[in-house]
Design an enzyme around this catalytic site. Structure first.
Site, mmCIF file in Angstrom:
data_model
loop_
_atom_site.group_PDB
_atom_site.id
_atom_site.type_symbol
_atom_site.label_atom_id
_atom_site.label_comp_id
_atom_site.label_asym_id
_atom_site.label_seq_id
_atom_site.Cartn_x
_atom_site.Cartn_y
_atom_site.Cartn_z
ATOM 1 N N GLU A 185 21.295 13.757 4.884
ATOM 2 C CA GLU A 185 21.530 13.980 6.321
ATOM 3 C C GLU A 185 22.995 14.267 6.657
ATOM 4 O O GLU A 185 23.276 15.075 7.531
ATOM 5 C CB GLU A 185 21.033 12.780 7.134
ATOM 6 C CG GLU A 185 19.527 12.617 7.056
ATOM 7 C CD GLU A 185 19.014 11.447 7.873
ATOM 8 O OE1 GLU A 185 19.366 11.340 9.053
ATOM 9 O OE2 GLU A 185 18.260 10.620 7.314
ATOM 10 N N HIS A 201 10.085 5.184 -18.367
ATOM 11 C CA HIS A 201 8.721 5.530 -18.791
ATOM 12 C C HIS A 201 8.353 6.964 -18.425
ATOM 13 O O HIS A 201 7.201 7.350 -18.560
ATOM 14 C CB HIS A 201 7.730 4.531 -18.166
ATOM 15 C CG HIS A 201 8.011 3.123 -18.617
ATOM 16 N ND1 HIS A 201 7.499 2.587 -19.770
ATOM 17 C CD2 HIS A 201 8.816 2.171 -18.090
ATOM 18 C CE1 HIS A 201 7.942 1.348 -19.923
ATOM 19 N NE2 HIS A 201 8.743 1.071 -18.917
ATOM 20 N N LYS A 294 10.715 17.354 14.747
ATOM 21 C CA LYS A 294 10.262 16.473 15.832
ATOM 22 C C LYS A 294 9.857 17.300 17.053
ATOM 23 O O LYS A 294 8.846 17.026 17.705
ATOM 24 C CB LYS A 294 11.354 15.456 16.190
ATOM 25 C CG LYS A 294 11.523 14.364 15.122
ATOM 26 C CD LYS A 294 12.565 13.309 15.504
ATOM 27 C CE LYS A 294 12.655 12.261 14.387
ATOM 28 N NZ LYS A 294 13.654 11.228 14.615
HETATM 29 C C1 F6R Z 1 18.886 10.258 12.032
HETATM 30 C C2 F6R Z 1 18.188 9.471 11.042
HETATM 31 C C3 F6R Z 1 16.704 9.684 10.856
HETATM 32 C C4 F6R Z 1 15.918 8.811 11.834
HETATM 33 C C5 F6R Z 1 14.421 9.041 11.686
HETATM 34 C C6 F6R Z 1 13.592 8.111 12.545
HETATM 35 O O1 F6R Z 1 20.217 9.769 12.188
HETATM 36 O O2 F6R Z 1 18.768 8.668 10.383
HETATM 37 O O3 F6R Z 1 16.376 9.376 9.529
HETATM 38 O O4 F6R Z 1 16.229 7.472 11.610
HETATM 39 O O5 F6R Z 1 14.117 10.366 12.027
HETATM 40 O O6 F6R Z 1 14.052 8.080 13.863
HETATM 41 P P1 F6R Z 1 14.308 6.669 14.566
HETATM 42 O O7 F6R Z 1 15.306 5.964 13.695
HETATM 43 O O8 F6R Z 1 14.864 6.989 15.912
HETATM 44 O O9 F6R Z 1 12.991 5.977 14.605
#
Ligand code: F6R
Length: 298
Positions: A185, A201, A294
């Site tokens: 990320e 393994h 998303k």
């Molecule tokens: C973004 C990040 C992502 C979010 C993941 C879930 O900074 O680290 O891995 O954590 O998309 O979103 P949340 O944490 O808001 O439930």
């Protein structure tokens, strides 16, 4: 919020994704090390396993509060009569908590989820009666901060232009998860992980291919409290990599307690990913592909 009394429960599920999900993995490991003798599961999915029903505690963590997998797991837990506690900086998860009158911990707003690890971990550890650990980890990092940042910068220079491969042990596996996610990320770079003893393994045979192994730089994470046979396997892994002409970087956290050493390793990985981002010319903050997916699902 008050500490949750765990003894009445038949098991605990931590549910959450990405930067929030790792909070459950760390907490479950700490609970196990404290001798909590009920099952602790980590769920990173829409559905809960069938064993989770009445008598189970479900701890849902989503920094934004809007992660659909976590919301779905919470809805399912409510339907099955489990006890649900939620942690978020707002979002739909908070609304669901209000709707069903579930205990909810509010986090400070305005961070990228992965950068709010300290807040989330401290909230969940406190809920589980381990607030003391969280405080010690924070103090430890404050005292090692500049050492860690320097080391991270040097590591990033060594990893640049290679695929980072993180090999870890049962006690440092959560660090490998975090290293991978942070390198993905922040540095917008692929990262491969594998765990001992399982990697002995299968993965180890994959190293036979000269062409692909030359593209990788290996990190070997371990902790002195790992099982003695695991520590022996760490040495063997190092020797095998060296015989191949590779130069693995062995990393153990600094600190008296396991939790301090774990915090050290995590923080080191966080800064390593930051410096790698800088070296590749990326802004560590935006995660466009995550936001895009998303958006496509909403
Ligand atoms: C973004 C990040 C992502 C979010 C993941 C879930 O900074 O680290 O891995 O954590 O998309 O979103 P949340 O944490 O808001 O439930």
């Amino acid at each position: 919020m008050e500490v949750v009394e765990l003894s009445p429960y038949r098991g605990i599920v931590f549910t959450g994704m990405g930067g929030s999900g790792i909070v459950g993995e760390i907490t479950a490991m700490f609970l196990e090390r404290r001798g909590v003798d009920i099952p602790t599961l980590v769920v990173k999915d829409y559905r809960l396993p069938p064993c989770v029903k009445e008598g189970w505690l479900v701890v849902a963590v989503s920094y934004s509060g809007n992660t659909e997998e976590t919301l779905s797991a919470v809805e399912e837990a409510v339907r099955r009569g489990s006890t649900v506690v939620s942690v978020s900086s707002g979002g739909k998860l908070k609304n669901v908590a209000l709707q069903y009158n579930l205990p909810h911990v509010d986090l400070p707003q305005g961070f990228a989820p992965r950068y709010a690890l300290g807040y989330m971990l401290s909230a969940v550890l406190s809920l589980m009666g381990m607030g003391d650990i969280s405080q010690k980890m924070g103090e430890h990092l404050a005292s090692y901060s500049s050492v860690i940042k320097e080391k991270a910068k040097e590591l990033a220079q060594r990893l640049k232009n290679y695929l980072p491969v993180v090999y870890a042990t049962p006690l440092t596996g959560v660090c490998a998860v975090r290293y991978k996610a942070q390198i993905n990320e922040n540095a917008k770079t692929l990262c491969h992980t594998a765990l001992l003893p399982e990697l002995h393994h299968n993965e180890i045979v994959g190293l036979d291919n000269y062409l692909t192994r030359q593209m990788c730089h290996f990190l070997l994470l371990y902790d002195r409290e790992d099982h003695p046979r695991i520590l022996r396997r760490v040495q063997i892994t190092r020797d095998i990599l060296q015989e191949m002409g590779l130069v693995p970087i062995e990393l153990e956290g600094e600190g008296e307690s396991f939790e301090e050493r774990l915090a050290y390793l995590i923080y080191l990985g966080d800064w390593l990913s930051y410096h790698l981002a800088v070296l590749y010319g990326f802004d560590p903050l935006p995660v466009k592909s995550i936001d895009r997916i998303k958006g496509m699902l909403s």
